[in-house]
Motif scaffolding. Structure first.
Motif, PDB file in Angstrom:
ATOM      1  N   ALA A   1      -1.160  47.419 -80.574  1.00 57.71           N
ATOM      2  CA  ALA A   1       0.035  47.115 -81.370  1.00 57.71           C
ATOM      3  C   ALA A   1       0.675  48.371 -81.938  1.00 57.71           C
ATOM      4  N   ALA A   2      -0.157  49.337 -82.294  1.00 59.28           N
ATOM      5  CA  ALA A   2       0.357  50.532 -82.962  1.00 59.28           C
ATOM      6  C   ALA A   2       0.954  51.554 -82.003  1.00 59.28           C
ATOM      7  N   ALA A   3       0.727  51.367 -80.720  1.00 54.00           N
ATOM      8  CA  ALA A   3       1.173  52.367 -79.731  1.00 54.00           C
ATOM      9  C   ALA A   3       2.677  52.626 -79.839  1.00 54.00           C
ATOM     10  N   GLU A   4       3.041  53.876 -79.669  1.00 56.80           N
ATOM     11  CA  GLU A   4       4.456  54.261 -79.702  1.00 56.80           C
ATOM     12  C   GLU A   4       4.769  55.102 -78.470  1.00 56.80           C
ATOM     13  N   PRO A   5       4.880  54.455 -77.317  1.00 55.15           N
ATOM     14  CA  PRO A   5       5.122  55.221 -76.096  1.00 55.15           C
ATOM     15  C   PRO A   5       6.543  55.784 -76.022  1.00 55.15           C
ATOM     16  N   TYR A   6       6.628  57.077 -75.787  1.00 57.43           N
ATOM     17  CA  TYR A   6       7.910  57.775 -75.584  1.00 57.43           C
ATOM     18  C   TYR A   6       7.870  58.460 -74.229  1.00 57.43           C
ATOM     19  N   VAL A   7       8.932  58.325 -73.462  1.00 58.38           N
ATOM     20  CA  VAL A   7       9.018  59.157 -72.267  1.00 58.38           C
ATOM     21  C   VAL A   7       9.556  60.508 -72.722  1.00 58.38           C
ATOM     22  N   GLU A   8       8.814  61.562 -72.391  1.00 56.44           N
ATOM     23  CA  GLU A   8       9.151  62.892 -72.917  1.00 56.44           C
ATOM     24  C   GLU A   8       9.544  63.882 -71.828  1.00 56.44           C
ATOM     25  N   ASP A   9       9.176  63.563 -70.596  1.00 48.15           N
ATOM     26  CA  ASP A   9       9.475  64.540 -69.553  1.00 48.15           C
ATOM     27  C   ASP A   9       9.367  63.891 -68.177  1.00 48.15           C
TER      28      ASP A   9
ATOM     29  N   ALA B   1      15.048  62.771 -59.900  1.00 52.47           N
ATOM     30  CA  ALA B   1      14.075  63.203 -60.907  1.00 52.47           C
ATOM     31  C   ALA B   1      14.520  64.439 -61.693  1.00 52.47           C
ATOM     32  N   PRO B   2      15.071  65.465 -61.042  1.00 50.94           N
ATOM     33  CA  PRO B   2      15.482  66.637 -61.829  1.00 50.94           C
ATOM     34  C   PRO B   2      16.563  66.316 -62.869  1.00 50.94           C
ATOM     35  N   VAL B   3      17.552  65.523 -62.481  1.00 49.77           N
ATOM     36  CA  VAL B   3      18.605  65.169 -63.437  1.00 49.77           C
ATOM     37  C   VAL B   3      18.017  64.335 -64.573  1.00 49.77           C
TER      38      VAL B   3
ATOM     39  N   VAL C   1      16.060  63.595 -70.078  1.00 51.88           N
ATOM     40  CA  VAL C   1      14.966  63.180 -70.972  1.00 51.88           C
ATOM     41  C   VAL C   1      14.568  64.322 -71.907  1.00 51.88           C
ATOM     42  N   ARG C   2      14.462  65.516 -71.375  1.00 51.28           N
ATOM     43  CA  ARG C   2      14.095  66.659 -72.225  1.00 51.28           C
ATOM     44  C   ARG C   2      15.176  66.922 -73.275  1.00 51.28           C
ATOM     45  N   ARG C   3      16.428  66.834 -72.864  1.00 49.03           N
ATOM     46  CA  ARG C   3      17.531  67.010 -73.824  1.00 49.03           C
ATOM     47  C   ARG C   3      17.461  65.987 -74.955  1.00 49.03           C
TER      48      ARG C   3
END
Lengths: 416, 416
Positions: free
Chosen positions: A19-27, A158-160, A165-167
């Motif tokens: 429940a506590a998980a906070e998944p973020y896509v970061e890269d 993927a590169p774009v 995502v990084r931005r």
């Protein structure tokens, strides 16, 4: 009773961590750059790992295809030889923090989503959807068309997306998944709304990139929203980062992974280490594309059932009535199957709700003891591969009880 | 029986035209530039038109606010005086091919969506959603904040969107609406998915505009997707362009418009010209925002019920279970109310389907005779305004039978 109380407490901790998980896509990066333990000669594949000779059919073809795609061998015969003597190493996706869709093959240069569970600190990975053409490497096909589409993903999409995502500084996936469940997705076989919601979040970055690279940005945006599956890989990586946070809790009897190889179905259990408890393939209730028949259905692996593990997919199917058109069945059957899952789970998800069930939380945290006590097996929504490779349909499967029985036996032995 | 057969045939033609409609948004322009009959001193408002002195409460305040917004008077007193002597002209939205949301006020410079029914050639118009702040001109409020938000829509959001729409060559709305019904929208009180699907269609144009005008494009894109309502205005214009194609079929007893003023509810019927058949306001079953009470509920007009007229909104509510959270009620009640509507409609929509009802087409084409015969009144999903202006909630309303009775009487008289 003392044993039961300890198990309940451990299970409550697992559920709390889910429940506590906070998944973020970061890269988005090539697998070898971000996945610990990946080497140039590594190929990952779905399911409880097997000795090389045991991989057959589409899964074997996919592993060979990945080796060729990666340039590890000039042709299939040479790839087979290298695989046979271990010069190309085959490992299970889960062992490197990843999950595989169908055959689930990863090679070193393939781009992967990097999802961080910001609550727990752990990472989950998933590679990219290949596109709408049913002939795909992860469905056991490798030819010029497949290679070209994989290169397109690797060189353009993927590169774009990675730059965007990084931005962004990272995009929170749970709020997207939560909302998508109110919009007809169950985040396994249907991810339509999630893809659009994700596009909305990333849109400011796309507009920024368009200032200098409009054409590529447009291609990337189109790939994101062309059909129902692009977001699945983010849902899977988020689910992996969530499930792993609940893994390795002593005494817990909650399932933290489910997956197939071409040979068997297996589960991992929070309190039972990294052992896979395996059994035969599930029973399948499929809707096949025109021109295909039941006897073509082929098992070539699959770990997207990580979604069911955290209360999505089959465990949220009453949120996704449009799946009727894709995998068959009726709304009534979907509701009934979904309700059954409350009998084998430790709790209800505090974030994922089903509008039709008056916003009840999805059944979450499969308890191996409850599966055996009730005789109710977990239900999973999956894509169906054909004997000759490619996707030939979709369906609903039920795990076989035997692997749950083995896990219960192991649990009794370990926590007497 | 001969009369009935002629009526059935006429109704079938209406339904055929509803089904054949191909609404495309083709432009965004100031009302006066594109709406025939609009003049600088015209204000449009919702519902069967009334003499100026009969407009009261929030609807009166909205008309005065629109006059001030347009610079037709320096202050409210002067605006009232000009309105009283007809120097500012108040007309019904429908009479200029438009539909109004709540009070539905239009002034000459306000941007409107231009939607063309490419099958029939007719146009439908709707002005813009003002944003998430519950204080809005169309809810009877006019102050500095409201003016500022209207100017923002006029000066930033509409010009960018207009340019994007023109660049696109027109965007087909029906495919978006069709898909949105599979994603939790009923396209009246919930348009969440439709807004995202529309954004997807317009995205290539946004990326092109971002090359030179990134900041404004970003603001426009954010406005499109910030909540559940932006797309409603496109849904309404599409519905108007659809309904009008079925209007004026001799002998037909199908409703082609429904709307409120602050005084009454009214309907138009295909075979009965532009006459409004009016009656008292409907009964409302509302869910109010915290801090608001039933006795604050105020009628200040509304023509978004054009959506119900073509088989959306209340007629598609079983596609939108998430509306529970917004307007109250239960999934079971939503299904039951939706099913009732099949008893008062001429047919089932060939494009708009409800996944939960096994993709059954939405009940479409309200037949005034069936309403009287069955005693079942059309159900409509609407936003609720408060006595002091602003949105205070949302709810479900049932039309009163009396206007349908008047229409039936007129139909008998005209087609004996």
């Amino acid at each position: 009773m003392a044993g039961n109380a300890a198990r309940e407490k451990a299970n409550a901790e697992v559920l709390k961590r889910f429940a506590a998980a906070e998944p973020y896509v970061e890269d988005v990066r090539p697998a070898i750059e971000v996945m610990a333990g990946f080497t140039r000669d590594t190929i990952l594949t779905s399911g409880p790992p097997l000795p090389w000779p045991d991989y057959t059919g589409g899964q074997r073809a996919a592993i060979i295809g990945a080796a060729l795609f990666e340039g590890l061998a000039p042709d299939a015969a040479e790839a087979e030889a290298l695989l046979a003597r271990g010069a190309i190493r085959v490992r299970g996706c889960h062992d490197l923090g990843a999950v595989g869709s169908l055959a689930g093959v990863y090679s070193a240069s393939m781009p992967v989503f990097v999802v961080r569970n910001r609550k727990h600190g752990n990472l989950g990975f998933c590679n990219f959807y290949e596109g709408t053409n049913p002939r795909r490497l992860n469905y056991g096909v490798y030819d010029d068309g497949v290679r070209e589409r994989l290169r397109h993903v690797q060189n353009v999409v993927a590169p774009v997306l990675g730059e965007a995502v990084r931005r962004s500084g990272g995009i929170a996936l749970k709020p997207i998944m939560k909302r998508a469940l109110h919009m007809g997705d169950e985040l396994h076989s249907r991810n339509t709304a999630a893809a659009l919601l994700f596009t909305r979040e990333i849109l400011p970055q796309f507009l920024a990139l368009a200032e200098t690279r409009r054409a590529e940005t447009e291609i990337c945006a189109a790939a994101l929203t062309e059909d129902h599956y692009f977001f699945l890989r983010l849902s899977m990586a988020a689910a992996k980062a969530t499930a792993d946070a609940g893994h390795a809790i002593a005494g817990a009897s909650i399932v933290t992974a489910m997956g197939f190889s071409c040979r068997e179905f297996g589960i991992r259990v929070s309190g039972l280490g990294d052992t896979w408890f395996t059994g035969p393939h599930p029973k399948v209730q499929a809707k096949l594309s025109p021109g295909h028949a039941e006897d073509e259905i082929s098992w070539m692996g699959g770990e997207s059932t990580i979604c069911e593990t955290i209360g999505l997919g089959g465990f949220a199917q009453a949120a996704a009535f449009p799946l009727q058109a894709y995998q068959g069945g009726s709304p009534e059957a979907m509701v009934e199957r979904n309700l059954e899952m409350y009998q084998i789970t430790a709790g209800e998800n505090p974030d994922f709700h089903i509008p039709y069930l008056r916003y009840r939380g999805t059944p979450t945290g499969i308890d191996i003891f409850k599966v055996i006590e009730t005789g109710i097996a977990p239900v999973m929504n999956i894509g169906i591969a054909g004997r000759d490779g490619g996707q030939i349909g979709a369906g609903v499967v039920r795990a076989h009880a035997s692997c749950f029985q083995s896990a219960v036996t192991a649990h009794h032995a370990r926590y007497p």
